[in-house]
Design a protein around this motif. Structure first.
Motif, PDB file in Angstrom:
ATOM      1  N   SER A   1      15.022 -29.081  30.163  1.00  0.00           N
ATOM      2  CA  SER A   1      14.848 -28.739  28.751  1.00  0.00           C
ATOM      3  C   SER A   1      15.445 -29.793  27.835  1.00  0.00           C
ATOM      4  CB  SER A   1      15.466 -27.366  28.449  1.00  0.00           C
ATOM      5  OG  SER A   1      16.854 -27.403  28.705  1.00  0.00           O
TER       6      SER A   1
ATOM      7  N   LEU B   1      22.746 -17.503  24.091  1.00  0.00           N
ATOM      8  CA  LEU B   1      21.418 -17.775  23.556  1.00  0.00           C
ATOM      9  C   LEU B   1      20.358 -17.144  24.444  1.00  0.00           C
ATOM     10  CD1 LEU B   1      20.308 -19.406  21.098  1.00  0.00           C
ATOM     11  CD2 LEU B   1      19.791 -21.231  22.723  1.00  0.00           C
TER      12      LEU B   1
ATOM     13  N   ARG C   1      19.937 -15.085  18.939  1.00  0.00           N
ATOM     14  CA  ARG C   1      18.623 -15.676  18.690  1.00  0.00           C
ATOM     15  C   ARG C   1      18.792 -17.164  18.379  1.00  0.00           C
ATOM     16  NH1 ARG C   1      14.605 -11.986  17.221  1.00  0.00           N
ATOM     17  NH2 ARG C   1      15.307  -9.828  17.052  1.00  0.00           N
ATOM     18  N   LYS C   2      17.708 -17.927  18.569  1.00  0.00           N
ATOM     19  CA  LYS C   2      17.770 -19.357  18.258  1.00  0.00           C
ATOM     20  C   LYS C   2      17.954 -19.587  16.762  1.00  0.00           C
ATOM     21  CE  LYS C   2      15.246 -20.749  22.339  1.00  0.00           C
ATOM     22  NZ  LYS C   2      14.040 -21.357  22.921  1.00  0.00           N
ATOM     23  N   ALA C   3      17.473 -18.664  15.959  1.00  0.00           N
ATOM     24  CA  ALA C   3      17.633 -18.756  14.507  1.00  0.00           C
ATOM     25  C   ALA C   3      17.764 -17.357  13.939  1.00  0.00           C
ATOM     26  CB  ALA C   3      16.438 -19.476  13.886  1.00  0.00           C
TER      27      ALA C   3
ATOM     28  N   GLN D   1      21.251 -12.927  13.485  1.00  0.00           N
ATOM     29  CA  GLN D   1      21.041 -13.886  14.567  1.00  0.00           C
ATOM     30  C   GLN D   1      21.659 -13.368  15.857  1.00  0.00           C
ATOM     31  OE1 GLN D   1      22.494 -17.896  13.922  1.00  0.00           O
ATOM     32  NE2 GLN D   1      21.542 -18.652  15.801  1.00  0.00           N
TER      33      GLN D   1
ATOM     34  N   GLU E   1      25.914 -18.832  29.641  1.00  0.00           N
ATOM     35  CA  GLU E   1      24.631 -19.463  29.935  1.00  0.00           C
ATOM     36  C   GLU E   1      24.487 -19.423  31.447  1.00  0.00           C
ATOM     37  OE1 GLU E   1      21.454 -20.083  29.446  1.00  0.00           O
ATOM     38  OE2 GLU E   1      21.961 -21.084  27.566  1.00  0.00           O
TER      39      GLU E   1
ATOM     40  N   SER F   1      22.323 -25.435  24.261  1.00  0.00           N
ATOM     41  CA  SER F   1      22.054 -24.005  24.077  1.00  0.00           C
ATOM     42  C   SER F   1      23.338 -23.225  23.850  1.00  0.00           C
ATOM     43  CB  SER F   1      21.313 -23.435  25.295  1.00  0.00           C
ATOM     44  OG  SER F   1      20.028 -23.993  25.400  1.00  0.00           O
TER      45      SER F   1
ATOM     46  N   THR G   1      24.613 -23.881  20.348  1.00  0.00           N
ATOM     47  CA  THR G   1      23.842 -23.114  19.366  1.00  0.00           C
ATOM     48  C   THR G   1      24.346 -21.670  19.316  1.00  0.00           C
ATOM     49  OG1 THR G   1      21.875 -24.487  19.661  1.00  0.00           O
ATOM     50  CG2 THR G   1      21.526 -22.282  18.755  1.00  0.00           C
ATOM     51  N   ALA G   2      24.622 -21.109  20.499  1.00  0.00           N
ATOM     52  CA  ALA G   2      25.134 -19.738  20.562  1.00  0.00           C
ATOM     53  C   ALA G   2      26.526 -19.639  19.950  1.00  0.00           C
ATOM     54  CB  ALA G   2      25.152 -19.251  22.011  1.00  0.00           C
TER      55      ALA G   2
END
Length: 198
Positions: free
Chosen positions: A39, A84, A112-114, A123, A138, A146, A149-150
């Motif tokens: 990814s 995430l 959520r990613k956003a 979120q 994760e 990822s 982001t979380a």
């Protein structure tokens, strides 16, 4: 012990036996050999598809127990776990159930990613994380993107991130990136060398 992934289960009751059995299942079910693009965009000659583990009838229970023990052994204090969507979702659920088996209350949450632009505009879904000590999860991480982001989403929601924890570390820089950027410990249950992937 189970001699094959389709055999009938016997008791895997000690922590070391649970850890060995989960490692065996990861090797049998999740490690896919061959050229793949991750990814992150990086190339690799194997892929670890941990959803084959976290959504497996036997392995998911072991994931919860092994990951909870990893966090406990590191002295991490937390009351909720998540990350995430969707890699972290079954890991969080497994920890929630493993904690319940021990009479502990650990909630799961989904990031959520956003942030949603409708409904409640959240979120972070699930029980409220505001003011609560949480762990970001994760299944595996290549760059740490990822998980970071979380972490950002949880912190924006008022959660107090205590650590990031993954099942398998690929030794591709995620640990350093997460610890430097998020300022929290990065823990993993298995290294790629544990799985014979060096």
């Amino acid at each position: 012990m189970i001699s094959s992934t389709t055999g009938s289960s016997t008791d895997v009751s000690t922590p070391s036996a649970e850890r060995r059995r989960l490692k065996q299942l990861i090797g049998e079910l999740a490690v896919v050999r061959g050229e793949v693009t991750l990814s992150s965009g990086k190339e690799a000659d194997y892929y670890i598809d941990l959803r084959r583990i976290t959504l497996h009838h036997e392995a998911s229970r072991l994931v919860g127990r092994v990951m909870m023990r990893l966090l406990d052994d590191a002295g991490i204090d937390y009351v909720a776990a998540g990350g995430l969507t969707m890699g972290a979702d079954p890991v969080a659920t497994a920890i929630m159930h493993a904690a319940h088996e021990q009479g502990r209350a650990v909630d799961a949450f989904v990031v959520r990613k956003a942030q949603k632009s409708y409904g409640m505009g959240r979120q972070v879904e699930g029980p409220n994380v505001e003011g609560r000590k949480v762990v970001v999860l994760e299944d595996t991480s290549t760059t740490g993107g990822s998980a970071l982001t979380a972490v950002e989403g949880v912190r924006n929601a008022g959660g107090l991130v205590q650590a990031v924890a993954v099942i398998v570390d690929r030794d591709t820089g995620a640990r350093e990136h997460i610890e430097d950027s998020a300022g929290v410990p990065y823990l993993f249950a298995y290294s790629k060398s544990d799985l014979g992937l060096d």
